[in-house]
Scaffold this motif. Structure first.
Motif, mmCIF file in Angstrom:
data_model
loop_
_atom_site.group_PDB
_atom_site.id
_atom_site.type_symbol
_atom_site.label_atom_id
_atom_site.label_comp_id
_atom_site.label_asym_id
_atom_site.label_seq_id
_atom_site.Cartn_x
_atom_site.Cartn_y
_atom_site.Cartn_z
ATOM 1 N N GLU A 38 0.770 -1.234 -0.214
ATOM 2 C CA GLU A 38 -0.021 -0.123 0.155
ATOM 3 C C GLU A 38 0.808 1.398 -0.026
ATOM 4 O O GLU A 38 0.621 2.210 -0.871
ATOM 5 C CB GLU A 38 -0.927 -0.132 1.085
ATOM 6 N N LYS A 59 -10.603 5.247 -7.571
ATOM 7 C CA LYS A 59 -11.909 6.086 -7.746
ATOM 8 C C LYS A 59 -13.236 5.178 -7.787
ATOM 9 O O LYS A 59 -12.900 3.949 -7.563
ATOM 10 C CB LYS A 59 -11.697 6.761 -9.364
ATOM 11 N N SER A 60 -14.342 5.774 -7.860
ATOM 12 C CA SER A 60 -15.325 5.022 -7.619
ATOM 13 C C SER A 60 -15.578 3.621 -8.717
ATOM 14 O O SER A 60 -16.261 2.685 -8.634
ATOM 15 C CB SER A 60 -16.671 5.776 -7.823
ATOM 16 N N ILE A 116 -8.235 -1.705 -2.680
ATOM 17 C CA ILE A 116 -7.946 -0.267 -2.715
ATOM 18 C C ILE A 116 -8.683 0.589 -3.762
ATOM 19 O O ILE A 116 -8.487 0.132 -4.968
ATOM 20 C CB ILE A 116 -6.443 -0.081 -2.769
ATOM 21 N N GLU A 117 -9.560 1.366 -3.198
ATOM 22 C CA GLU A 117 -10.176 2.315 -4.112
ATOM 23 C C GLU A 117 -9.538 3.526 -4.750
ATOM 24 O O GLU A 117 -8.680 4.294 -3.700
ATOM 25 C CB GLU A 117 -11.491 2.749 -3.606
ATOM 26 N N LYS A 124 -7.667 5.723 -1.563
ATOM 27 C CA LYS A 124 -8.296 5.282 -0.149
ATOM 28 C C LYS A 124 -7.394 4.414 0.369
ATOM 29 O O LYS A 124 -6.714 3.296 -0.447
ATOM 30 C CB LYS A 124 -9.805 5.085 -0.371
ATOM 31 N N ASP A 125 -7.602 4.259 1.597
ATOM 32 C CA ASP A 125 -6.785 2.957 2.556
ATOM 33 C C ASP A 125 -7.562 1.671 1.947
ATOM 34 O O ASP A 125 -8.535 1.581 1.518
ATOM 35 C CB ASP A 125 -7.035 3.246 3.867
ATOM 36 N N LYS A 126 -6.722 0.683 2.264
ATOM 37 C CA LYS A 126 -6.958 -0.597 1.915
ATOM 38 C C LYS A 126 -8.295 -1.124 2.855
ATOM 39 O O LYS A 126 -8.405 -0.695 3.891
ATOM 40 C CB LYS A 126 -5.942 -1.709 1.956
ATOM 41 N N LYS A 144 1.152 4.057 -3.104
ATOM 42 C CA LYS A 144 0.855 5.401 -2.693
ATOM 43 C C LYS A 144 1.785 6.325 -3.420
ATOM 44 O O LYS A 144 1.533 7.552 -3.857
ATOM 45 C CB LYS A 144 0.643 5.676 -1.375
ATOM 46 N N ASN A 184 -7.885 9.669 -6.249
ATOM 47 C CA ASN A 184 -7.958 9.780 -4.802
ATOM 48 C C ASN A 184 -7.815 8.630 -3.991
ATOM 49 O O ASN A 184 -8.835 8.030 -3.598
ATOM 50 C CB ASN A 184 -9.002 10.486 -4.384
#
Length: 267
Positions: free
Chosen positions: A132, A166-167, A163-164, A151-153, A136, A149
């Motif tokens: 992760e 984007k949507s 891990i996202e 996001k956390d796992k 990043k 953007n």
């Protein structure tokens, strides 16, 4: 447009009572035979029956606690708690069986279990945490003015994290029983291919860099070309595989599933 990502259901470990099976107690001799790494069935062979809580289930951190009364211990009333992580015995807690009993409040017992849980979860996700962090750094260097953007796992099922970015853009990481990373996948919807083509390419390139840090920019582009990723935003039925530096890459897109996946399988 619909978005389809298959996320497997959380696997649940059950220790089922069969017929009139007796509830087991644990003697000092049996206690000495218990070893970390045992499965619930192997523990059952040692103690000769089911725990006091046979319907116990794994929690969200894949931890399962089985409780037993002690027998012939140092104290008349003794107990043993066995905590399993991913189906393997990871922590053995006795109270009054081998050593003098210490009276604990409910809050103290819950705190001990929470501490054990946090300790085991931290130890078991080391490879994931490292990945992760690497991802990043790669995203930060390559995102430019894109709106990714990260996001956390999150743990979505046993051995699989997500891990996202984007949507409509996700990265999935699969680990083996030793918690080593086996497979990394970037999944995108057809909507992302059509409207967020720049972000999709960044996500695919980030996967390639994270799977093999030795790859040059030219090699990354060559891999995507060989796999048939055109970058034109069109979703077609297609599957192609290519291996380089002991990493097998697969690109699969499906109109029926309304998605495309770039996968790196580590050897």
């Amino acid at each position: 447009m619909k978005k389809l990502f298959y996320v497997g259901a959380m696997s649940i470990l059950l220790l089922a009572a069969c017929g009139e099976e007796e509830t087991a107690t644990i003697t000092p001799d049996e206690f000495k035979k218990l070893e970390n790494g045992m499965s619930p069935d192997e523990v059952k062979e040692v103690v000769g029956g089911q725990p006091k809580n046979p319907d116990a289930k794994e929690n969200d951190n894949l931890l399962l606690e089985l409780d037993y009364d002690g027998e012939n211990g140092v104290d008349k009333e003794s107990s043993v708690s066995l905590i399993f992580k991913d189906g393997k015995l990871n922590s053995i807690i006795e109270d009054g069986l081998m050593t003098e009993k210490v009276e604990l409040t409910k809050e103290q017992k819950e705190k001990i279990f929470e501490d054990v849980s946090n300790s085991m979860n931290k130890a078991s996700t080391g490879a994931i945490d490292e990945y992760e962090s690497t991802l990043k750094q790669i995203i930060a260097k390559t995102k430019s003015n894109s709106n990714i953007n990260m996001k956390d796992k999150g743990l979505i099922e046993a051995g699989r994290y997500s891990i996202e970015l984007k949507s409509d853009i996700f990265i999935f990481i699969d680990v083996n029983k030793e918690n080593n990373i086996e497979k990394i996948s970037t999944a995108v919807s057809s909507n992302a291919l059509a409207t967020q083509n720049k972000e999709v390419k960044i996500a695919f390139e980030a996967l390639l860099q994270s799977a093999d840090k030795t790859l040059s920019i030219q090699q990354q582009s060559a891999i995507l070309d060989k796999l048939g990723f055109t970058g034109d935003g069109k979703l077609v039925d297609h599957t192609e595989t290519y291996t380089l530096n002991d990493v097998m890459y697969t690109y699969h897109s499906s109109i029926e599933n309304d998605s495309a996946i770039l996968q790196a399988k580590l050897k």
